[in-house]
Design an enzyme around this catalytic site. Structure first.
Site, short mmCIF file in Angstrom:
data_model
loop_
_atom_site.label_atom_id
_atom_site.label_comp_id
_atom_site.label_asym_id
_atom_site.label_seq_id
_atom_site.Cartn_x
_atom_site.Cartn_y
_atom_site.Cartn_z
N ARG A 15 36.49 15.61 27.26
CA ARG A 15 37.61 14.72 27.50
C ARG A 15 37.87 13.84 26.27
O ARG A 15 37.03 13.72 25.40
CB ARG A 15 37.34 13.83 28.73
CG ARG A 15 37.38 14.56 30.05
CD ARG A 15 36.94 13.68 31.21
NE ARG A 15 35.51 13.34 31.14
CZ ARG A 15 34.88 12.58 32.03
NH1 ARG A 15 35.57 12.03 33.03
NH2 ARG A 15 33.59 12.33 31.93
N LYS A 74 33.51 8.02 27.88
CA LYS A 74 32.14 7.73 28.31
C LYS A 74 31.52 6.62 27.46
O LYS A 74 32.01 6.29 26.38
CB LYS A 74 31.27 9.00 28.22
CG LYS A 74 31.67 10.08 29.21
CD LYS A 74 31.61 9.60 30.66
CE LYS A 74 30.20 9.31 31.13
NZ LYS A 74 30.15 8.83 32.53
N TYR A 93 34.44 4.11 30.49
CA TYR A 93 33.44 4.07 31.56
C TYR A 93 32.13 3.59 30.95
O TYR A 93 31.74 4.04 29.86
CB TYR A 93 33.23 5.46 32.17
CG TYR A 93 34.36 5.92 33.06
CD1 TYR A 93 34.63 5.26 34.25
CD2 TYR A 93 35.12 7.03 32.72
CE1 TYR A 93 35.67 5.68 35.08
CE2 TYR A 93 36.16 7.46 33.54
CZ TYR A 93 36.43 6.78 34.73
OH TYR A 93 37.46 7.20 35.54
N HIS A 95 29.12 2.16 33.36
CA HIS A 95 28.03 2.34 34.32
C HIS A 95 26.75 1.66 33.83
O HIS A 95 25.68 2.25 33.75
CB HIS A 95 27.78 3.84 34.56
CG HIS A 95 28.97 4.54 35.16
ND1 HIS A 95 29.39 4.32 36.44
CD2 HIS A 95 29.82 5.46 34.62
CE1 HIS A 95 30.46 5.07 36.69
NE2 HIS A 95 30.74 5.76 35.59
N GLU A 117 35.30 1.65 35.61
CA GLU A 117 34.85 1.74 36.99
C GLU A 117 34.81 0.41 37.72
O GLU A 117 34.65 0.38 38.94
CB GLU A 117 33.47 2.42 37.07
CG GLU A 117 32.30 1.58 36.60
CD GLU A 117 32.06 1.67 35.11
OE1 GLU A 117 31.02 1.15 34.65
OE2 GLU A 117 32.91 2.26 34.40
N ASP A 270 25.24 8.68 37.91
CA ASP A 270 25.58 7.78 36.80
C ASP A 270 25.33 6.33 37.15
O ASP A 270 25.36 5.45 36.28
CB ASP A 270 27.04 7.99 36.32
CG ASP A 270 28.05 7.88 37.44
OD1 ASP A 270 27.69 7.47 38.55
OD2 ASP A 270 29.23 8.22 37.21
#
Length: 363
Positions: A15, A74, A93, A95, A117, A270
Site C-alpha cells: 500500500r 503503517k 496507522y 497501534h 485508528e 496489531d
C-alpha cells in the site's frame, strides 16, 4: 505545505500513503507532494502516474521524510526512526499500545503523531479511518482462513461450504464489530456454519437484522467461548478496544481443545491479539503451528490487496490530510475527530487510552 510519501518498508506492504488522485487534489490546493520513487508500484501506481498528478518523485527515502507532513500507511519501523524530526506531523496507522519502543521514540523525537485508528467522530464514536481497512481485513480473514484449512497448507482439509451430504465447516467469530460483521458476510456467502460472540447485546440485535437465522449470535462469556471453540474449524479474532491492547479471550488451554489442523486468524494481532498463543507474523511467513492449530497473525492483512486497500483508505483519509496540509497543527483545533487521533505531541503521550497502557511514560 510540503507533504512526503515514503515507500512502505514493512514486509510485503504494497500500500501507499497517497494515491495519484489524492496527490492531484493536494496539488490543486497549492501543496507540494514528494513521493519516493516506486512507492506506489505495488499498488499499481507508477512514478509517471504521480508526476502526471503533480508530484515530485524523489530518489531517496530521506527526501521523502524531509517534509512538514508525512503520510504513510503503517507505523515507522526501527530503520525509519532516524527520519523522524521535531515539529513534523506524522499521519499513519500506529497501534502504539502493542509497541512500547516506537511509543518511546515518538515521545523523544518531538513529532506530532496522529494515528488513523484513533481518529474518532464526536458523538457517535465511529472510527472513520479504521473502518475501511477493518472491512477489508474482515473479508480477508475468512479468505485466508479457508486457504490455510487446506491440507496442503497444514490445515484440517475442511471445505468451509461443505457439499451435499457433508456438513459445512464451522466459523467462530469473536467480536461483532466491523471486522466480525464483514467476516460473517464472507463466511455465510461460502456456506459455512457461523457463530458470532459479542458482549454488546444491542450489537447482537442489530446483527440479527442483517443475518437472521443464518448466523448464531451468542453473548460472549468464557463458557460460550469454550463451547464454541471445541468444534470450530476457523476462529477469527475480531476484538477492538480503541487505543488499548486487545483482551485475551482465548487461553492456551482452550487452543489445546481445538481440532488439530483448525485455523486461528487473529485480526486483533496489531493490538496484541485476543488469543494467548498468537504472535505477529508476516506476509512472507504468515502462519505457524502451536498446540496443533494453525495460527495466522499478519498485522497488515489489507496489504495483500494493495490496489483496493490504498484507494479505500485514501477515500477516507484525504479530507483529513487536506485539512492538515491547509492548516497544519491548527487543524487539530478545528476538527475534533482529528484531535482525538493525536497519540503523541510536544514530547508527551496525550491519548487517554495510551496513557493508561503506558502510565509510566505520562508526565
Amino acid at each position: 505545505m510540503e507533504i512526503g510519501i515514503p515507500k512502505e518498508t514493512k514486509d510485503l506492504e504494497f500500500r501507499v500513503g497517497l494515491s495519484p488522485s489524492s496527490v492531484r487534489v493536494l496539488q490543486e490546493n497549492g501543496h507540494r507532494v514528494f513521493v519516493e520513487t516506486q512507492a506506489g508500484i505495488g499498488a499499481g501506481f507508477t512514478d509517471d502516474d504521480y508526476i502526471s498528478a503533480g508530484a515530485k518523485i524523489v530518489t531517496t527515502t530521506d527526501e521523502a521524510w524531509k517534509c512538514e507532513l508525512v503520510v504513510k500507511v503503517k507505523e515507522p519501523l526501527s530503520a525509519e526512526y532516524k527520519f523522524l524530526q521535531k515539529g513534523q506531523i506524522l499521519f499513519t496507522y500506529l497501534h502504539l499500545a502493542a509497541d512500547r519502543k516506537l511509543t518511546e521514540h515518538l515521545i523523544d523525537c518531538g513529532v506530532t503523531a496522529i494515528a488513523y485508528e484513533t481518529v474518532e467522530q464526536p458523538g457517535n464514536n465511529k472510527l472513520p479511518l479504521l473502518s475501511p481497512m477493518s472491512i477489508i481485513a474482515g473479508r480477508l480473514s475468512v479468505q485466508f482462513g479457508a486457504r490455510f484449512l487446506e491440507r496442503q497448507q497444514g490445515g484440517r482439509g475442511v471445505l468451509l461450504g461443505g457439499v451435499p451430504g457433508v456438513k459445512p465447516g464451522k466459523v467462530v467469530i469473536l467480536g461483532g464489530g466491523v471486522v466480525g460483521t464483514e467476516a460473517a458476510k464472507i463466511a455465510v456467502g461460502m456456506g459455512a456454519a457461523v457463530q458470532i460472540l459479542d458482549v454488546n447485546v444491542e450489537r447482537l440485535a442489530y446483527l440479527e437484522t442483517l443475518f437472521g437465522s443464518r448466523v448464531e449470535l451468542l453473548y460472549s462469556n468464557s463458557a460460550h467461548i469454550e463451547a464454541a471453540l471445541k468444534d470450530a474449524d476457523l476462529l477469527i479474532g475480531a476484538v477492538l478496544i480503541p487505543g488499548r491492547k486487545a483482551p485475551i479471550l482465548v487461553s492456551r488451554n482452550l487452543v489445546k481443545q481445538m481440532h488439530p489442523g483448525s485455523v486461528i486468524v487473529d485480526v486483533a494481532v496489531d493490538q496484541g491479539g485476543c488469543v494467548e498463543t498468537v504472535h505477529p507474523t508476516s506476509h512472507t511467513h504468515p502462519v505457524y503451528l502451536e498446540e496443533g492449530v494453525v495460527h495466522y497473525g499478519v498485522p497488515n492483512m489489507p496489504g495483500a490487496v494493495p490496489w483496493t486497500s490504498t484507494q479505500a483508505l485514501n477515500n477516507s483519509t484525504l479530507p483529513y490530510v487536506l485539512q492538515l496540509a491547509n492548516s497544519g497543527i491548527k487543524a487539530l483545533t478545528n476538527n475534533q475527530a482529528l484531535a482525538k487521533g493525536v497519540n503523541v505531541q510536544d514530547h508527551r503521550l496525550v491519548h487517554p487510552a495510551l496513557q493508561e497502557v503506558f502510565s509510566d511514560l505520562v508526565v
